[in-house]
Write an enzyme that holds these catalytic residues in place. Structure first.
Site, PDB file in Angstrom:
ATOM      1  N   GLY A 135       1.222  -3.887   2.722  1.00 30.67           N
ATOM      2  CA  GLY A 135       1.610  -4.469   1.545  1.00 30.67           C
ATOM      3  C   GLY A 135       1.299  -3.394   0.239  1.00 30.67           C
ATOM      4  N   CYS A 136       1.947  -3.344  -0.941  1.00 30.23           N
ATOM      5  CA  CYS A 136       1.109  -2.644  -2.064  1.00 30.23           C
ATOM      6  C   CYS A 136       0.219  -3.197  -2.456  1.00 30.23           C
ATOM      7  CB  CYS A 136       2.434  -2.771  -3.087  1.00 30.23           C
ATOM      8  SG  CYS A 136       3.023  -4.291  -3.557  1.00 30.23           S
ATOM      9  N   TYR A 137      -0.009  -4.522  -2.744  1.00 29.42           N
ATOM     10  CA  TYR A 137      -1.239  -5.050  -3.547  1.00 29.42           C
ATOM     11  C   TYR A 137      -2.147  -4.922  -2.387  1.00 29.42           C
ATOM     12  CZ  TYR A 137       1.125  -8.110  -7.110  1.00 29.42           C
ATOM     13  OH  TYR A 137       1.852  -8.242  -8.467  1.00 29.42           O
ATOM     14  N   ALA A 138      -1.895  -5.074  -1.131  1.00 26.67           N
ATOM     15  CA  ALA A 138      -3.090  -5.104  -0.058  1.00 26.67           C
ATOM     16  C   ALA A 138      -3.422  -3.721  -0.050  1.00 26.67           C
ATOM     17  CB  ALA A 138      -2.191  -5.592   1.292  1.00 26.67           C
TER      18      ALA A 138
END
Length: 316
Positions: A135-138
């Site tokens: 994921g992008c945030y991850a």
């Protein structure tokens, strides 16, 4: 000797990430775009929607079996969460040797799939043909926490702010520029999918609070870390510099990075290291483009890695 280009298809090509993927594939000397699937754009020429692509290909509305029949060397699934399984099952049955890269969260917790955050997991790649893109945030959280992982005294607290492109193209409050104007929109403040993803990957609990902002693209991740023992700013800075010394897409900067400077760029900036009195609490800031290093660029890194090419081919 001429190397035959690998064929690649993209499913979910109408979205923001799909558009970025088409640009990267068009720039790749060893890839041939053989199909792009989009229900909404079916029949329209890809070149009319993406200036980077100059061929005659048209969007198609392909179901899972139709994608499998195409027998592409590589298929990238850029679909909403929960939509990948039929495509994976059809490809598994028809052409299991096809390299599948899934950009959704559907397989990030599946040990049979390689979790592709190259800067942290490259060493564990063992030829898997099924790759789950983080994921992008991850991605931002893990790259910020990893250099201090062995020093943590408690769960990192991560305050994330994303541009509204992260909410996709299906209309909602979180991608409505009118509602976002002069606003910051908190959501999923506990147990967010990326909170669970990072906790699973790093093996420590993580606390994450996401927000959507009025800008279009780019993530700012401000991470608060409690340390087991006092460290100086120089010691912390050195950990980041040494950890990412050989990573061209990660830049360690002195001041806290600005999201406006990372939009449209392939890499990550990490900096702004700030210690609280006593030197056992530190705050570190990371920025990345959610559509690029948070999605399309990372998928291309994983593709290149899996096919034995320069990891940054088409990226730089």
């Amino acid at each position: 000797m001429t190397v035959q280009p690998k064929t690649i298809g993209i499913v979910g090509a109408r979205g923001h990430t799909g558009s970025e993927l088409i640009k990267l594939v068009a720039a790749h000397p060893q890839l041939h775009l053989s199909f792009v699937s989009s229900r909404e754009l079916a029949g329209q020429r890809v070149a009319e929607h993406n200036d980077a692509y100059q061929g005659q290909l048209r969007y198609e509305n392909l179901d899972a079996d139709a994608v499998a029949v195409k027998a592409a060397d590589v298929v990238i699934l850029a679909l909403p969460n929960g939509k990948a399984a039929p495509f994976v099952a059809a490809i598994d049955a028809a052409t299991p040797q096809t390299l599948v890269i899934d950009l959704s969260a559907d397989y990030r917790f599946d040990p049979a799939w390689y979790y592709g955050l190259p800067e942290l997991t490259r060493g564990s790649y063992a030829g898997q043909r099924r790759i789950s893109n983080p994921g992008c945030y991850a991605t931002a959280m893990q790259l910020t926490i990893a250099p201090l992982l062995d020093q943590l005294a408690g769960p990192p607290q991560c305050f994330g702010v994303s541009g509204y492109s992260g909410a996709g193209t299906t209309p909602s409050d979180k991608n409505n520029p009118e509602l976002l104007s002069n606003n910051l929109m908190p959501y999923a403040l506990t147990n967010h999918m990326h909170e669970r993803e990072v906790s699973a990957q790093l093996g420590v609990p993580v606390e994450f609070m996401p927000h959507v902002a009025p800008h279009f693209r780019g993530i700012t991740m401000t991470v608060n870390l409690w340390l087991q023992q006092p460290l100086t700013r120089e010691q912390i800075q050195a950990r980041y510099t040494q950890r990412y010394a050989d990573e061209p897409l990660i830049e360690i900067v002195d001041e806290a990075p600005w999201v406006s400077r990372i939009a449209g760029k392939h890499g990550v900036q990490i900096g702004g290291v700030t210690l609280a009195p006593g030197n056992k609490r530190v705050v570190v800031v990371a920025t990345l483009d959610n559509l690029l290093k948070g999605a399309a660029t990372q998928a291309m890194q994983n593709l290149n890695l899996a096919l034995g090419w320069d990891e940054l081919m088409a990226i730089r």
